[in-house]
Enzyme design. Structure first.
Site, PDB file in Angstrom:
ATOM      1  N   SER A 529       0.843  -1.184   0.000  1.00  0.00           N
ATOM      2  CA  SER A 529       0.000   0.000   0.000  1.00  0.00           C
ATOM      3  C   SER A 529       0.890   1.249   0.000  1.00  0.00           C
ATOM      4  CB  SER A 529      -0.956  -0.032   1.199  1.00  0.00           C
ATOM      5  OG  SER A 529      -1.972   0.913   1.056  1.00  0.00           O
ATOM      6  N   HIS A 645      -8.071  -5.083  -0.867  1.00  0.00           N
ATOM      7  CA  HIS A 645      -6.821  -4.396  -0.546  1.00  0.00           C
ATOM      8  C   HIS A 645      -5.869  -5.297   0.237  1.00  0.00           C
ATOM      9  CE1 HIS A 645      -4.165  -1.045  -0.256  1.00  0.00           C
ATOM     10  NE2 HIS A 645      -4.216  -1.004   1.054  1.00  0.00           N
TER      11      HIS A 645
END
Length: 673
Positions: A529, A645
């Site tokens: 991320s 995610h």
């Protein structure tokens, strides 16, 4: 690189051409890595770790039951289940299955993933269950009856969106969801707070509050503490600025803002208002924890009870209320400390909570603050499996669960060192590896450096089995941008100062080499991320320091991040690409725009992402891979079609990802082994 982007077509998440490209890259990566000697064995070891039935089943209390969500080899999508405290104390608790997600997914032919629940107190019969399609942040909401163990026919139901929802009472909920144009922010989060009554159409829910179009989000919540019932609105202006507003008892009255700085954290428990300022306030430094009598504060009183004051080495890690106490968590040079604070007529009494070893992390996992002083907390370290404790504030504690030792720690040790960054800042990092190091060896350095997220000691059996057990050394860096030393540590790498995080990480890499722990050719790095952005920055800024790079679900195009999915919400962290003041520094830190065909060679890169990641757009990783391929740099790319995610929704996907990563790293950092 010119302003014209030849790879914009890869931002079409489910476009046929883009997915064909993804399948081609996936096939290349599978061919390059899965045929390696030992890949299947490693993948199976990762699956064994993930499915081990000795793992601690962490719980939250809802009335007389302790609830847990569990996945294993037989329950791929998972079980929502519950037990009693008496059963939980046993080695093999008897669990009652509340909701079987595998059965639900099979019946509805939908890849459901668990996204959480909220249960109505004090009866704890009705729940709002959130279900995600294949791991996305967006979810559907369905009301569930915890007595009949069935979804409620004609109950509260919300279609897929990034919904904010919470109970008021049996017949009313606070709801923020997609009500059409103007109801969602540019980042895809609700701007409207509505009060929805049972039996009425969702579109007719009463509008109580509406954020501004430039806001990040807005949500409502009900405090159901007996004797302190009240309703609040939380207005999120941007990622780091917010307002807490108290709704008046008279529905016609305007919301009243709680008068704390917009960048401060604020919460209310019974008669107390607690505030964590991120900049100096009322004579108290950033990073303090302050307590006020809520009613007196609203009347203008500003004399604070100081519960914590930071220093240059110690920061607030968090705090949790029980009914009558505060459990205070702090970190000194990134190692945990805990105290129990008790309000008394003459001030607050303090007592340490024992049992926290050096170089470890402790965190509270559950309290029931409206009802009792019960708490659960766990302690772990790099070589220390987690232990879960239960106690009553002011009373005795007990060890209720011990995690299994899933890799051999004999001959391993943990050390902490400090590197000196380019501007002289002292940067902490932990080294886990052979106690009697024979010389430089394969080393994996992990970092994040953003959004106030701290890198702390914790037990990872996956890293232990896949890396440490093979003779590798594992390193975790606490660079600026995180919260290792409080708000100032984070602010030091905000916006145009982002390069400080990258300089810190490079300093740790150089320090590892200078200490003889590794060499550049043997040093691999990994992050996800925002940490994936860090990896891209290292690849393009300091390629000579590393032998291999792994980036999970990364941000990489820093001139378009704000136009992709939730990206606009991160402008407060990075800057605004549309602002002439911010665009130059964003281009300088944008890995996608810093790729060069000429100049130094880049270390090999593995990029991992997910088609169903609706937070960080998979286009970041796709475009970076395409650009690197065009420029002649070594890159492998793999994209799960599901996973969100997190990159995976089940243990099979996670085990495959881990095997890819560690095969890639081991082959490139130990070519002769």
């Amino acid at each position: 690189m010119s302003d014209e982007d030849p790879y914009l077509w890869l931002e079409d998440v489910s476009g046929e051409a883009a997915l064909d490209w993804v399948r081609e890259r996936n096939a290349e990566t599978v061919e390059a890595l899965t045929g390696a000697p030992g890949f299947k064995v490693l993948e199976q070891e990762m699956r064994e770790v993930l499915d081990d039935d000795g793992r601690i089943p962490y719980v939250v209390r809802r009335g007389r039951h302790l609830y847990n969500f569990w996945q294993d080899a037989d329950h791929v999508r998972g079980l929502w289940r519950r037990t009693t405290l008496e059963e939980y104390r046993t080695d093999r608790p008897a669990w009652e299955v509340v909701l079987d997600l595998d059965a639900l997914a099979g019946a509805e032919e939908e890849k459901w993933a668990w996204a959480g629940s909220t249960v109505l107190a004090p009866g704890h019969r009705h729940a709002l269950v959130m279900l995600s399609r294949d791991g996305a942040d967006a979810c559907v909401v369905r009301e569930f009856d915890l007595e009949t163990l069935e979804f409620v026919e004609d109950g509260f139901t919300v279609e897929e969106a990034k919904t904010r929802i919470g109970w008021i009472d049996h017949d009313r909920i606070w709801i923020g969801t997609d009500f059409g144009p103007g109801s969602m922010s540019a980042s895809g989060y609700p701007l409207q707070v509505r009060r929805w009554r049972r039996g009425t159409p969702l579109e007719d829910a009463e509008l109580v509050y509406e954020g501004r179009p430039t806001d990040l989000s807005a949500s409502g919540w009900h405090d159901d503490t007996p004797g302190f019932e009240r309703d609040f609105v939380h207005r999120q202006i941007d990622f780091w600025n917010k307002e807490l507003l108290l709704l008046p008892e008279d529905p016609a009255g305007p919301p009243v803002k709680i008068d704390v700085p917009d960048d401060a954290g604020a919460s209310v428990h019974r008669q107390w208002l607690t505030v964590t300022p991120k900049t100096p306030w009322l004579g108290h430094p950033a990073g303090s924890l302050l307590a006020f009598d809520f009613d007196a504060f609203r009347a203008g009183e500003r004399e604070a009870e100081v519960l914590f004051t930071p220093d240059e080495r110690t920061a607030l890690a968090g705090y949790s209320w029980t009914r009558n106490h505060v459990i205070l968590s702090t970190r000194a040079d990134v190692s945990s400390r805990m105290e129990l604070l008790t309000p008394e007529p003459g001030g607050w009494r303090r007592a340490p909570l024992p049992g926290v070893p050096p170089l470890s992390t402790v965190s509270v996992t559950c309290t029931d603050p409206d009802v009792s002083d019960e708490y659960f907390h766990h302690v772990s370290g790099f070589l220390q499996p987690s232990t879960l404790y239960r106690g009553t504030a002011g009373g005795d504690g007990e060890s209720v669960k011990q995690g299994p030792a899933l890799f051999d720690t004999a001959g391993l040790a943990v050390s902490q060192y400090f590197a000196t960054s380019a501007d002289g800042t002292r940067v902490p990092y932990f080294v886990v590896g052979p106690e009697d190091r024979p010389g430089p060896g394969p080393t994996l350095l992990y970092g994040y450096g953003g959004f106030e997220i701290s890198m702390v000691p914790q037990y990872s059996a996956l890293t232990g089995r896949a890396w440490l057990a093979r003779g590798g050394t594992y390193v975790v860096a606490g660079i600026r941008g995180g919260h290792e030393y409080g708000p100032d540590w984070h602010r030091a790498a905000l916006g145009a100062n982002r390069v400080r995080a990258y300089e810190d990480f490079a300093a740790v890499a150089r320090d590892l080499t200078a200490r003889g722990i590794t060499t550049p050719a043997q040093l691999g790095i990994e992050g996800g991320s925002n940490g994936g952005l860090l990896m891209g920055a290292m690849l393009t800024r300091n390629p000579e320091l590393f032998g291999a790079v792994v980036a999970h679900v990364p941000l990489l195009d820093m001139l378009r991040f704000h136009k992709l999915l939730a990206g606009a919400s991160w402008i407060a962290e990075y800057g605004d690409p549309d602002s002439p003041a911010d665009r130059p520094h964003l281009e300088r830190i944008s890995p996608y725009h810093q790729v060069r065909a000429d100049g130094p060679a880049y270390p090999p890169l593995l990029l991992l992402t997910s088609t169903r990641d609706d937070r960080v757009h998979p286009g970041h990783a796709r475009k970076m891979a395409a650009r690197l391929r065009e420029s002649g740099h070594p890159v492998l790319f793999h994209e799960h079609l599901g996973g969100g995610h997190a990159g995976a929704t089940d243990h099979r996907q996670t085990a495959f990802n881990e095997a890819l990563v560690h095969t890639f790293l081991w082959e490139r950092l130990t070519p002769s082994k």
